[in-house]
Motif scaffolding. Structure first.
Motif, PDB file in Angstrom:
ATOM      1  N   ASP A 238       0.827  -1.213   0.000  1.00  0.00           N
ATOM      2  CA  ASP A 238       0.000   0.000   0.000  1.00  0.00           C
ATOM      3  C   ASP A 238       0.859   1.261   0.000  1.00  0.00           C
ATOM      4  N   ASP A 239       1.959   1.227   0.743  1.00  0.00           N
ATOM      5  CA  ASP A 239       2.860   2.389   0.765  1.00  0.00           C
ATOM      6  C   ASP A 239       3.523   2.597  -0.589  1.00  0.00           C
ATOM      7  N   LEU A 240       3.906   1.480  -1.223  1.00  0.00           N
ATOM      8  CA  LEU A 240       4.531   1.584  -2.539  1.00  0.00           C
ATOM      9  C   LEU A 240       3.550   2.122  -3.571  1.00  0.00           C
ATOM     10  N   LYS A 241       2.307   1.659  -3.513  1.00  0.00           N
ATOM     11  CA  LYS A 241       1.291   2.170  -4.430  1.00  0.00           C
ATOM     12  C   LYS A 241       1.079   3.669  -4.263  1.00  0.00           C
ATOM     13  N   GLU A 242       1.224   4.136  -3.038  1.00  0.00           N
ATOM     14  CA  GLU A 242       1.003   5.559  -2.759  1.00  0.00           C
ATOM     15  C   GLU A 242       2.110   6.431  -3.345  1.00  0.00           C
ATOM     16  N   VAL A 243       3.363   5.950  -3.296  1.00  0.00           N
ATOM     17  CA  VAL A 243       4.470   6.789  -3.767  1.00  0.00           C
ATOM     18  C   VAL A 243       4.715   6.652  -5.271  1.00  0.00           C
ATOM     19  N   LEU A 244       4.211   5.594  -5.883  1.00  0.00           N
ATOM     20  CA  LEU A 244       4.486   5.378  -7.310  1.00  0.00           C
ATOM     21  C   LEU A 244       4.052   6.549  -8.194  1.00  0.00           C
ATOM     22  N   PRO A 245       2.823   7.068  -8.061  1.00  0.00           N
ATOM     23  CA  PRO A 245       2.440   8.209  -8.904  1.00  0.00           C
ATOM     24  C   PRO A 245       3.327   9.424  -8.681  1.00  0.00           C
ATOM     25  N   GLN A 246       3.792   9.607  -7.456  1.00  0.00           N
ATOM     26  CA  GLN A 246       4.681  10.727  -7.164  1.00  0.00           C
ATOM     27  C   GLN A 246       6.017  10.551  -7.873  1.00  0.00           C
ATOM     28  N   LEU A 247       6.568   9.338  -7.817  1.00  0.00           N
ATOM     29  CA  LEU A 247       7.822   9.067  -8.514  1.00  0.00           C
ATOM     30  C   LEU A 247       7.677   9.278 -10.018  1.00  0.00           C
ATOM     31  N   ALA A 248       6.545   8.844 -10.568  1.00  0.00           N
ATOM     32  CA  ALA A 248       6.328   8.950 -12.012  1.00  0.00           C
ATOM     33  C   ALA A 248       6.236  10.403 -12.464  1.00  0.00           C
ATOM     34  N   ALA A 249       5.769  11.283 -11.597  1.00  0.00           N
ATOM     35  CA  ALA A 249       5.599  12.691 -11.957  1.00  0.00           C
ATOM     36  C   ALA A 249       6.852  13.522 -11.706  1.00  0.00           C
ATOM     37  N   MET A 250       7.833  12.976 -10.996  1.00  0.00           N
ATOM     38  CA  MET A 250       9.030  13.730 -10.611  1.00  0.00           C
ATOM     39  C   MET A 250      10.129  13.620 -11.658  1.00  0.00           C
ATOM     40  N   LEU A 270      12.083   4.687 -10.470  1.00  0.00           N
ATOM     41  CA  LEU A 270      10.705   4.532 -10.940  1.00  0.00           C
ATOM     42  C   LEU A 270      10.510   3.178 -11.591  1.00  0.00           C
ATOM     43  N   GLY A 271      11.400   2.807 -12.517  1.00  0.00           N
ATOM     44  CA  GLY A 271      11.286   1.508 -13.171  1.00  0.00           C
ATOM     45  C   GLY A 271      11.328   0.372 -12.173  1.00  0.00           C
ATOM     46  N   GLY A 272      12.231   0.467 -11.192  1.00  0.00           N
ATOM     47  CA  GLY A 272      12.313  -0.565 -10.164  1.00  0.00           C
ATOM     48  C   GLY A 272      11.045  -0.647  -9.344  1.00  0.00           C
ATOM     49  N   ALA A 273      10.499   0.514  -8.981  1.00  0.00           N
ATOM     50  CA  ALA A 273       9.270   0.540  -8.186  1.00  0.00           C
ATOM     51  C   ALA A 273       8.106  -0.084  -8.953  1.00  0.00           C
ATOM     52  N   MET A 274       8.040   0.155 -10.253  1.00  0.00           N
ATOM     53  CA  MET A 274       6.955  -0.408 -11.057  1.00  0.00           C
ATOM     54  C   MET A 274       7.037  -1.932 -11.105  1.00  0.00           C
ATOM     55  N   VAL A 275       8.248  -2.460 -11.209  1.00  0.00           N
ATOM     56  CA  VAL A 275       8.412  -3.912 -11.248  1.00  0.00           C
ATOM     57  C   VAL A 275       8.065  -4.531  -9.899  1.00  0.00           C
ATOM     58  N   VAL A 276       8.585  -3.957  -8.831  1.00  0.00           N
ATOM     59  CA  VAL A 276       8.331  -4.515  -7.500  1.00  0.00           C
ATOM     60  C   VAL A 276       6.853  -4.451  -7.160  1.00  0.00           C
ATOM     61  N   GLU A 277       6.213  -3.340  -7.475  1.00  0.00           N
ATOM     62  CA  GLU A 277       4.781  -3.212  -7.185  1.00  0.00           C
ATOM     63  C   GLU A 277       3.964  -4.227  -7.974  1.00  0.00           C
ATOM     64  N   ALA A 278       4.372  -4.490  -9.210  1.00  0.00           N
ATOM     65  CA  ALA A 278       3.664  -5.483 -10.020  1.00  0.00           C
ATOM     66  C   ALA A 278       3.808  -6.880  -9.428  1.00  0.00           C
ATOM     67  N   VAL A 279       5.011  -7.236  -8.993  1.00  0.00           N
ATOM     68  CA  VAL A 279       5.214  -8.545  -8.364  1.00  0.00           C
ATOM     69  C   VAL A 279       4.352  -8.667  -7.117  1.00  0.00           C
ATOM     70  N   MET A 280       4.357  -7.634  -6.287  1.00  0.00           N
ATOM     71  CA  MET A 280       3.590  -7.689  -5.036  1.00  0.00           C
ATOM     72  C   MET A 280       2.097  -7.820  -5.310  1.00  0.00           C
TER      73      MET A 280
END
Length: 310
Positions: A238-250, A270-280
């Motif tokens: 849930d925390d990762l999902k919350e920060v992902l849009p912020q990372l994508a916009a920065m 950002l790329g790493g966060a997208m992969v990890v969030e998808a796995v989770m």
């Protein structure tokens, strides 16, 4: 015995020196690294340039000097996806062997996954039950699951944080439509292997390793590295999902100001966060427990197992 291991990764090249004895855990004595980013030296035909090869050779020579200064008795070396996929990787390794005497072994992706799993198993112990491991490097994503020290399934996918960024996330920051397209691609690739992970049983503990996962955990509130490796750190979905849009916009410069995100990692976080969030998401992981040991420690532990008992 004082041992050293040279790790030629896609982003960084490390030398880890440890004091290692039969029946004991390896104790770090020294670290030496350089951010080489070998994929950046690869041309359109898949060959690493002469400059990239020369820089790697120079760092291996540095490692030999450091190893000598620290009294290393046994020096090992391995290379992962950048060398593994390079058209001239074998030639580069042969040159290094001839000019330095250091033999770098190319690890297949499955072995990379298996050895990282071994490190996690030794760190958490048998009482942790069945583990599911998530490890993301610059060039590849490793997934493994099992109850013993050798996992029941060990997978490697070409979904590393650096690779995703370099091949799919142009722009600073990338456009929203681009991010959406990459998200779909990542999830489709991971979904293809979910059956392999699920069929070996339900994990008791979900483990994350790698600098990227440590950075994401810190970014979402985990303790800083200064509190020591024995401090429990986690990454919640849930925390990762919350920060992902912020990372994508920065833009990259703003990401580098975030806690846990270094300047060298700010481009690919950002790329790493997208992969990890998808796995989770796809594996139903609510929380990853961060393991401070990873591939380098797995290589050392495997070598220690070959030492006869006193």
């Amino acid at each position: 015995m004082r041992m050293g291991v040279i790790d030629v990764g896609s982003n960084t090249v490390h030398l880890l020196v440890v004091d290692a004895f039969w029946g004991a855990h390896p104790i770090p004595a020294s670290k030496h690294k350089v951010d080489l980013r070998l994929f950046d030296y690869m041309d359109e035909k898949g060959a690493i340039s002469d400059e990239g090869s020369a820089r790697l050779l120079g760092f291996v020579r540095e490692c030999l000097d450091v190893a000598e200064d620290y009294g290393v008795e046994a020096l090992m070396g391995f290379a992962t996806s950048a060398i593994r996929e390079s058209r001239n990787g074998d030639d580069i390794l042969e040159r290094i062997r001839k000019e330095t005497g250091v033999e770098l072994k190319v690890l297949p992706g499955a072995d990379e996954s298996r050895l990282t799993f071994l490190a996690a198993r030794r760190w958490f112990g048998w009482s942790a039950g069945r583990l599911l491991l998530v490890d993301i490097g610059g060039g590849s994503l490793e997934l493994a699951s099992g109850l013993d020290e050798d996992p029941d399934v060990a997978l490697s996918l070409p979904l590393g944080a650096g690779r995703i960024t370099r091949e799919h996330l142009a722009g600073d920051p990338p456009k929203p439509a681009q991010v959406k397209k990459v998200r779909k691609m990542i999830r489709a690739e991971i979904a293809k292997v979910m059956r392999d992970l699920n069929k070996v049983g339900v994990p008791d503990l979900y483990v994350g390793t790698s600098k990227t996962i440590r950075s994401l955990a810190r970014l979402t509130g985990a303790a800083p590295s200064g509190e020591g490796i024995y401090t429990r750190r986690t990454l919640a979905r849930d925390d990762l999902k919350e920060v992902l849009p912020q990372l994508a916009a920065m833009p990259q410069a703003k990401r580098a100001e975030l806690p846990g995100v270094s300047a060298t990692r700010s481009l690919q976080v950002l790329g790493g966060a997208m992969v990890v969030e998808a796995v989770m998401d796809l594996a139903g992981i609510e929380e990853l427990v961060v393991c401070p040991w990873a591939l380098r420690e797995g290589v050392i532990l495997q070598q220690l197992d070959l030492i006869p008992a006193p």
